[in-house]
Design a protein around this motif. Structure first.
Motif, PDB file in Angstrom:
ATOM      1  N   GLU A   1       8.508   4.466  -9.959  1.00 14.29           N
ATOM      2  CA  GLU A   1       8.425   5.117  -8.650  1.00 14.29           C
ATOM      3  C   GLU A   1       7.475   6.307  -8.698  1.00 14.29           C
ATOM      4  OE1 GLU A   1       8.614   6.073  -4.862  1.00 14.29           O
ATOM      5  OE2 GLU A   1       9.520   4.252  -5.709  1.00 14.29           O
ATOM      6  N   ARG A   2       7.549   7.101  -9.758  1.00 14.62           N
ATOM      7  CA  ARG A   2       6.663   8.261  -9.880  1.00 14.62           C
ATOM      8  C   ARG A   2       5.210   7.803 -10.025  1.00 14.62           C
ATOM      9  NH1 ARG A   2       7.359  13.513 -12.018  1.00 14.62           N
ATOM     10  NH2 ARG A   2       5.411  14.644 -11.599  1.00 14.62           N
TER      11      ARG A   2
ATOM     12  N   GLU B   1       3.936   6.610  -6.659  1.00 20.31           N
ATOM     13  CA  GLU B   1       3.627   7.741  -5.795  1.00 20.31           C
ATOM     14  C   GLU B   1       2.242   8.306  -6.122  1.00 20.31           C
ATOM     15  OE1 GLU B   1       5.274  12.264  -4.860  1.00 20.31           O
ATOM     16  OE2 GLU B   1       6.435  10.912  -6.121  1.00 20.31           O
ATOM     17  N   ARG B   2       1.946   8.471  -7.423  1.00 20.42           N
ATOM     18  CA  ARG B   2       0.638   9.000  -7.803  1.00 20.42           C
ATOM     19  C   ARG B   2      -0.480   8.032  -7.404  1.00 20.42           C
ATOM     20  NH1 ARG B   2       1.091   9.936 -13.260  1.00 20.42           N
ATOM     21  NH2 ARG B   2       1.722  12.078 -12.890  1.00 20.42           N
TER      22      ARG B   2
ATOM     23  N   PHE C   1      -0.606   5.865  -4.908  1.00 23.25           N
ATOM     24  CA  PHE C   1      -0.861   5.908  -3.466  1.00 23.25           C
ATOM     25  C   PHE C   1      -1.446   7.256  -3.037  1.00 23.25           C
ATOM     26  CE2 PHE C   1       2.102   2.249  -3.337  1.00 23.25           C
ATOM     27  CZ  PHE C   1       1.327   1.396  -2.552  1.00 23.25           C
ATOM     28  N   ARG C   2      -1.073   8.337  -3.707  1.00 17.73           N
ATOM     29  CA  ARG C   2      -1.667   9.639  -3.381  1.00 17.73           C
ATOM     30  C   ARG C   2      -3.163   9.638  -3.675  1.00 17.73           C
ATOM     31  NH1 ARG C   2       0.807  14.077  -6.655  1.00 17.73           N
ATOM     32  NH2 ARG C   2      -0.565  15.396  -5.399  1.00 17.73           N
TER      33      ARG C   2
ATOM     34  N   SER D   1       9.905  -0.928  -1.222  1.00 17.89           N
ATOM     35  CA  SER D   1       9.200   0.318  -0.931  1.00 17.89           C
ATOM     36  C   SER D   1       7.702   0.164  -1.182  1.00 17.89           C
ATOM     37  CB  SER D   1       9.768   1.448  -1.803  1.00 17.89           C
ATOM     38  OG  SER D   1       8.983   2.615  -1.693  1.00 17.89           O
TER      39      SER D   1
ATOM     40  N   ARG E   1       4.709   0.539   1.604  1.00 14.44           N
ATOM     41  CA  ARG E   1       3.564   1.446   1.462  1.00 14.44           C
ATOM     42  C   ARG E   1       2.245   0.696   1.633  1.00 14.44           C
ATOM     43  NH1 ARG E   1       5.881   4.525  -3.919  1.00 14.44           N
ATOM     44  NH2 ARG E   1       6.646   6.423  -2.904  1.00 14.44           N
TER      45      ARG E   1
END
Length: 521
Positions: A321-322, A325-326, A328-329, A393, A397
């Motif tokens: 998950e982390r 997140e990176r 997609f950022r 998720s 995204r």
């Protein structure tokens, strides 16, 4: 001796009494045993006190001073190398993740790279390096090495080594042999660090581009010499803007900015730097970091679900998950660097994203689907909830960003199978029936096929009533299932006011006592 300070010294609770030695009773070995438990800061303070004359015997002052220096300096011997690599301290990477990048971003100078370059240059600097080594060793016999390396003489040695290295790098025909030697030395250093060749730790070799970067870093190293790497975005902007304004060192400031982005791998900090100092190298770095973020996520998923172990240095223990997140950022940040879909640099990013999404759709989802379809009534559904939730998720995204993703990757057969397991568990009369059924409900909802709960399922009503009456604390999943059952039972009672089953009435009574559901009229 008149005027001498008190000879009893206490350092952070460690008391040390040194008096004039009796050669027959005392020895330096005994003094060493007393000093051994002290930490580095305490030994350094004690050296200062000894040098200030806290021992009455001049000879003992010399001997104890040398002993403390030897303990402080330890076995370190490659002093010239340390002086030379000091030029790169503010810009050098010490974590290993980016070493495993399939396309390493520009501006990466890893501690292993610096060591490899030094060993490649050393044969050409033998006389100079030998003299520096001898000078440092002579001074380090009387003084702590850290003090020697921080002295004005050390700055002169560093400058000599920098100038000598640049002269070697710029010799005609030197590039090829230097690069070959550096890569040979680097392979040895990588193996010692656990980053050997092969899928579990393959590292791309140094290139001519890396050699050119070494030249540029040595050329501009004075710009960042002694700089402490900022910890926050404001500090980073202040540091880089100061370099730009200090004398027009744009190329040096650019290298320093790249090093900060490579250290933090933070797209927000990279965007802030690009806003202050827009240049193609930072945009290229953004592409490289986006590629690496998606690579890390892909290899983490392969490790978790497909039995293809990823090098531990690649993700440093971060969760999927982390990492997502990176990834997609960085994807979202690319537009801020002027990198648009279909543009010159977009193909590399699109390929990295496509490899990850293809892996999820083509391999991870089928593996998880198989596990869902082979789940049995004796196995816990809990280990599957988070992976299924992650896939949902992840796909959400993708869809938000206009990247193709199936609306529901889970087959209808999965919903049917989970519903059948739900009924089986109730029939078996297990002690842990309610938590097991609650987990199945949660899993079924995540796959998009909620399990139907009815008021005519007397087994389910009995399981829920038992849980309500035994007074134990219920977890979130159990509470949600109970609330669903109570809601269905309440609606059934409302529709059939003149007759309802005894099981339903008893359940609603238990729920009322626990404060669940509406109060009967």
């Amino acid at each position: 001796m008149a005027g001498r300070p008190n000879r009893s010294t206490t350092i952070q609770g460690a008391s040390l009494q040194i008096s004039a030695p009796d050669p027959a009773a005392d020895s330096l070995d005994k003094v060493k045993a007393i000093l051994a438990p002290l930490d580095r800061a305490q030994k350094s303070k004690l050296f200062e006190l000894v040098q200030a004359g806290h021992l009455e015997d001049d000879q003992m002052t010399i001997e104890v001073g040398r002993l403390i220096v030897a303990m402080l300096n330890g076995p370190r011997t490659e002093h010239a190398r340390r002086i030379w690599t000091g030029w790169f301290d503010p810009v050098m990477l010490r974590t290993d993740a980016l070493m495993l990048a399939e396309a390493r971003p520009p501006g990466c100078m890893h501690v292993v790279d610096a060591g490899a370059w030094w060993f490649a240059l050393l044969p050409h600097l033998r006389e100079l390096a030998g003299r520096v080594q001898a000078d440092i060793a002579a001074r380090a016999s009387e003084h702590p090495l850290d003090a020697v390396l921080a002295s004005p003489a050390a700055a002169d040695w560093a400058e000599e080594l920098r100038a000598g290295s640049l002269a070697v790098l710029r010799r005609r025909g030197a590039a090829g042999p230097l690069l070959a030697t550096a890569n040979a030395e680097r392979a040895t250093l990588l193996r010692k660090r656990g980053l050997g060749n092969g899928r579990m730790g393959g590292v791309a070799p140094l290139s001519m581009g890396d050699l050119a970067m070494l030249d540029a870093m040595l050329e501009h190293a004075a710009l960042w010499k002694g700089t402490v790497r900022p910890r926050d975005t404001i500090g980073i902007l202040h540091s880089v803007s100061g370099m730009i304004g200090s004398g027009g060192e744009a190329d040096g400031a650019q290298l320093y900015a790249l090093s900060l982005v490579n250290a933090s791998r933070d797209p927000d900090q990279a965007l802030a730097l690009y806003g202050l100092f827009p240049n193609s190298s930072l945009a290229e770095a953004a592409v490289g970091h986006a590629q690496f973020a998606w690579q890390g996520l892909r290899q983490k998923l392969e490790d978790l679900h497909l039995g293809r172990p990823a090098p531990p240095q690649l993700t440093a223990g971060e969760t999927a998950e982390r990492l997502a997140e990176r990834a997609f950022r960085w994807y979202d940040a690319l537009q801020g660097f002027g990198i648009e879909r279909g543009g010159r640099n977009w193909a590399a990013v699109s390929t990295a994203v496509g490899r990850t999404t293809g892996l999820v759709e083509g391999e991870v989802v089928p593996v998880l689907s198989h596990r869902l379809l082979t789940l049995n009534a004796t196995a816990s559904a809990q280990p599957l909830i988070e992976p299924v939730r992650f896939i949902n998720s992840f796909n959400h995204r993708l869809r938000r960003r206009g990247i193709a993703a199936s609306s529901n990757p889970w087959l209808p057969a999965i919903g049917e199978h989970l519903a059948a397991l739900f009924r089986q568990i109730g029939v078996y009369g297990r002690d842990d029936a309610l938590p097991a059924m609650a987990r199945l409900c949660e899993l079924a909802e995540e796959t998009g096929y909620p399990i139907e709960v009815t008021a005519i399922d007397k087994t389910l009503l009995a399981i829920v009533e038992s849980a309500l009456r035994d007074g134990r604390e219920l977890n979130g999943g159990e509470n949600r299932l109970i609330e669903r059952v109570v809601t269905v039972a309440t609606e059934e009672r409302r529709k059939c006011r003149w007759w309802v089953s005894g099981e339903l009435v008893s359940l609603l009574d238990a729920a009322q006592q626990r404060g669940i559901g509406p109060t009967p009229a």
